[in-house]
Scaffold this motif. Structure first.
Motif, mmCIF file in Angstrom:
data_model
loop_
_atom_site.group_PDB
_atom_site.id
_atom_site.type_symbol
_atom_site.label_atom_id
_atom_site.label_comp_id
_atom_site.label_asym_id
_atom_site.label_seq_id
_atom_site.Cartn_x
_atom_site.Cartn_y
_atom_site.Cartn_z
ATOM 1 N N CYS A 157 1.283 -0.998 0.543
ATOM 2 C CA CYS A 157 -0.272 0.294 -0.325
ATOM 3 C C CYS A 157 0.234 1.272 0.208
ATOM 4 C CB CYS A 157 -0.512 -0.321 0.934
ATOM 5 S SG CYS A 157 -2.064 -1.406 0.984
ATOM 6 N N ASP A 158 2.042 1.221 0.035
ATOM 7 C CA ASP A 158 2.951 2.600 -0.601
ATOM 8 C C ASP A 158 2.325 3.344 -1.528
ATOM 9 O OD1 ASP A 158 5.968 3.238 0.282
ATOM 10 O OD2 ASP A 158 5.278 3.517 -2.197
ATOM 11 N N VAL A 159 2.512 4.498 -1.537
ATOM 12 C CA VAL A 159 1.813 5.205 -3.206
ATOM 13 C C VAL A 159 2.325 4.890 -4.736
ATOM 14 C CG1 VAL A 159 3.300 6.807 -2.899
ATOM 15 C CG2 VAL A 159 1.142 7.468 -3.289
ATOM 16 N N HIS A 160 4.007 4.397 -4.207
ATOM 17 C CA HIS A 160 4.394 4.113 -5.826
ATOM 18 C C HIS A 160 4.307 2.223 -6.289
ATOM 19 C CE1 HIS A 160 6.262 7.470 -3.842
ATOM 20 N NE2 HIS A 160 6.091 7.954 -4.935
ATOM 21 N N GLN A 161 4.099 2.203 -6.903
ATOM 22 C CA GLN A 161 3.960 0.998 -7.289
ATOM 23 C C GLN A 161 5.278 -0.256 -7.144
ATOM 24 O OE1 GLN A 161 4.385 -1.419 -11.025
ATOM 25 N NE2 GLN A 161 2.660 -2.160 -11.113
ATOM 26 N N GLY A 162 5.059 -1.127 -6.755
ATOM 27 C CA GLY A 162 6.220 -2.669 -6.024
ATOM 28 C C GLY A 162 6.173 -2.905 -7.690
ATOM 29 N N ASP A 163 7.076 -1.740 -8.920
ATOM 30 C CA ASP A 163 7.436 -2.696 -9.929
ATOM 31 C C ASP A 163 8.576 -3.714 -10.017
ATOM 32 O OD1 ASP A 163 8.976 -1.005 -9.007
ATOM 33 O OD2 ASP A 163 10.054 -0.556 -10.835
ATOM 34 N N GLY A 164 9.297 -3.560 -8.456
ATOM 35 C CA GLY A 164 10.149 -4.719 -8.612
ATOM 36 C C GLY A 164 9.867 -5.648 -8.422
ATOM 37 N N THR A 165 9.000 -5.816 -7.766
ATOM 38 C CA THR A 165 8.292 -7.252 -6.989
ATOM 39 C C THR A 165 7.604 -7.629 -7.708
ATOM 40 O OG1 THR A 165 8.033 -5.704 -4.572
ATOM 41 C CG2 THR A 165 6.809 -7.500 -4.428
ATOM 42 N N ALA A 166 7.164 -6.834 -8.033
ATOM 43 C CA ALA A 166 6.360 -7.822 -9.548
ATOM 44 C C ALA A 166 7.298 -8.273 -10.218
ATOM 45 C CB ALA A 166 5.504 -6.292 -10.563
ATOM 46 N N THR A 167 8.108 -7.897 -11.201
ATOM 47 C CA THR A 167 8.996 -8.776 -11.689
ATOM 48 C C THR A 167 9.939 -9.954 -11.377
ATOM 49 O OG1 THR A 167 10.699 -7.033 -11.526
ATOM 50 C CG2 THR A 167 9.239 -6.591 -13.274
ATOM 51 N N ILE A 168 10.200 -9.335 -10.204
ATOM 52 C CA ILE A 168 10.936 -11.017 -9.582
ATOM 53 C C ILE A 168 11.159 -12.020 -8.670
ATOM 54 C CG2 ILE A 168 12.154 -9.480 -7.440
ATOM 55 C CD1 ILE A 168 14.292 -9.787 -7.218
ATOM 56 N N SER A 169 8.938 -11.295 -8.093
ATOM 57 C CA SER A 169 8.485 -12.876 -8.035
ATOM 58 C C SER A 169 7.478 -13.396 -9.466
ATOM 59 C CB SER A 169 7.418 -11.982 -6.680
ATOM 60 O OG SER A 169 6.521 -11.679 -7.500
ATOM 61 N N GLN A 170 7.308 -13.471 -10.533
ATOM 62 C CA GLN A 170 6.232 -13.182 -11.186
ATOM 63 C C GLN A 170 6.502 -14.831 -11.726
ATOM 64 O OE1 GLN A 170 7.420 -11.089 -15.062
ATOM 65 N NE2 GLN A 170 6.085 -9.537 -14.579
ATOM 66 N N SER A 171 7.867 -15.274 -11.195
ATOM 67 C CA SER A 171 8.391 -17.310 -11.078
ATOM 68 C C SER A 171 7.924 -17.681 -10.513
ATOM 69 C CB SER A 171 9.808 -16.990 -11.777
ATOM 70 O OG SER A 171 10.140 -16.669 -10.811
ATOM 71 N N ILE A 172 6.985 -17.606 -9.166
ATOM 72 C CA ILE A 172 7.159 -17.984 -7.985
ATOM 73 C C ILE A 172 5.168 -17.640 -7.501
ATOM 74 C CG2 ILE A 172 7.403 -18.166 -5.163
ATOM 75 C CD1 ILE A 172 10.091 -16.235 -6.070
ATOM 76 N N PRO A 173 4.677 -18.694 -8.164
ATOM 77 C CA PRO A 173 3.048 -18.558 -7.586
ATOM 78 C C PRO A 173 2.918 -18.472 -6.482
ATOM 79 C CG PRO A 173 3.937 -21.476 -9.012
ATOM 80 C CD PRO A 173 5.300 -19.952 -8.888
ATOM 81 N N GLN A 174 3.924 -19.282 -5.636
ATOM 82 C CA GLN A 174 2.913 -18.983 -3.658
ATOM 83 C C GLN A 174 3.383 -17.738 -4.088
ATOM 84 O OE1 GLN A 174 5.406 -21.118 -5.335
ATOM 85 N NE2 GLN A 174 5.980 -23.003 -4.731
ATOM 86 N N ILE A 175 3.970 -16.560 -3.886
ATOM 87 C CA ILE A 175 3.519 -15.653 -4.206
ATOM 88 C C ILE A 175 2.950 -14.665 -4.550
ATOM 89 C CG2 ILE A 175 5.303 -12.902 -3.992
ATOM 90 C CD1 ILE A 175 7.819 -15.018 -3.131
#
Length: 308
Positions: A157-175
């Protein structure tokens, strides 16, 4: 008492007075929580440093090594936004480990809060926007090693998009990654989280709280996460220098309370990080971040063996 994670290195980074990153806020918040009686000294737990091996689970090994040894190039540092120093390495390694420790404590006791964290602009092989390594994704991956954790929801819920989280966790379906952010804000090029909720510039309390409440309820029903990692950035505030939303002090408390209450009602452990908040007015910034701790204390008045 809720476990609170903190290390003195968080505020030992010397930056120019004109720098936008409020590096002193961690120490000020720590002192504020104690002075106001919101926290007790016995609640605080100190993390150990994250290792290169831990970081390399999700980050490029050469990027990790170049940062730690100080051989990272100037262009990469400009993208991060900090000059390299040993103090930067120290605070980074302790802070990344602090979020993992908060998750461990939350799994054990129900709720824990880290007085740092939320470095969601860090990608696999580069840092960005004051974020070097992605503590959220790393902590989620680490938590999945627990036999009782099959799915982790990163609720950002930070005002900025979590772009790094989006890309880095794409290959981990449990996240499961969810970012609720201001559309007209950094980063200019958004990435694809599992769920992206984009808010218009100037969104106020009522619409914002309805969005947060409905989104989290939906994600809990659909994914039944075993752990929630909550980024409680206060840069949503209407006076934040880097925000562009119009959320009040009361709105921040209401958001934090509803997120923690939903987790508690669903019997899901929740690990919170304080995330972003950019203001030269230190007392006001302390007050905004403190709402998370006040809400948690009211909703989840747990007692732990380690902090009693």
């Amino acid at each position: 008492m809720i476990p609170l994670i903190y290390h003195a290195s968080y505020s030992k980074l010397a930056l120019p007075a004109t720098h936008q990153f409020p590096t002193t806020k961690y120490r000020y918040l720590y002192n504020y929580l104690l002075q106001q009686g919101i926290a007790k000294p016995s609640q605080f737990i100190t993390p150990e440093k994250a290792t290169a091996q831990y970081l390399s689970q999700l980050h490029c090994a050469s990027y990790v090594d170049n940062f730690i040894t100080g051989t990272i190039d100037a262009r990469a540092l400009r993208r991060i936004g900090f000059p390299w120093s040993e103090a930067l390495v120290e605070r980074t390694l302790y802070s990344v480990a602090g979020t993992a420790l908060a998750c461990d404590q939350a799994i054990k006791y129900g709720c824990a809060i880290h007085l740092s964290g939320g470095y969601h602009h860090a990608h696999h092989d580069f840092g960005s926007g004051y974020c070097i390594f992605n503590d959220l994704a790393l902590a989620a991956l680490n938590s999945l090693q627990n036999k009782n954790i099959d799915t982790v929801l990163i609720f950002d819920c930070d005002v900025h998009q979590g772009d790094g989280t989006a890309t880095i966790s794409q290959s981990i379906p449990q996240i499961i990654s969810c970012s609720i952010h201001c559309q007209e804000n950094f980063p200019a090029r958004k990435q694809h989280s599992d769920y992206d909720i984009e808010l218009a510039r100037g969104t106020g309390d009522k619409a914002y709280l309805e969005t947060v409440n409905q989104t989290l309820a939906y994600l809990i029903r659909l994914h039944k996460p075993d752990l929630i990692i909550y980024d409680a950035g206060v840069d949503i505030h209407n006076d934040d220098r880097l925000g562009h939303l119009a959320i009040s002090d009361d709105g921040i408390y209401a958001r934090d309370a509803l997120v923690i209450q939903q987790a508690k009602s669903a019997e899901i452990p929740i690990a919170c990080v304080i995330g972003g908040g950019y203001s030269k007015d230190t007392p006001q910034l302390n007050y905004r971040h403190s709402q998370l701790f006040i809400a948690a204390k009211a909703i989840w008045p747990i007692t732990t063996n380690s902090t009693s």
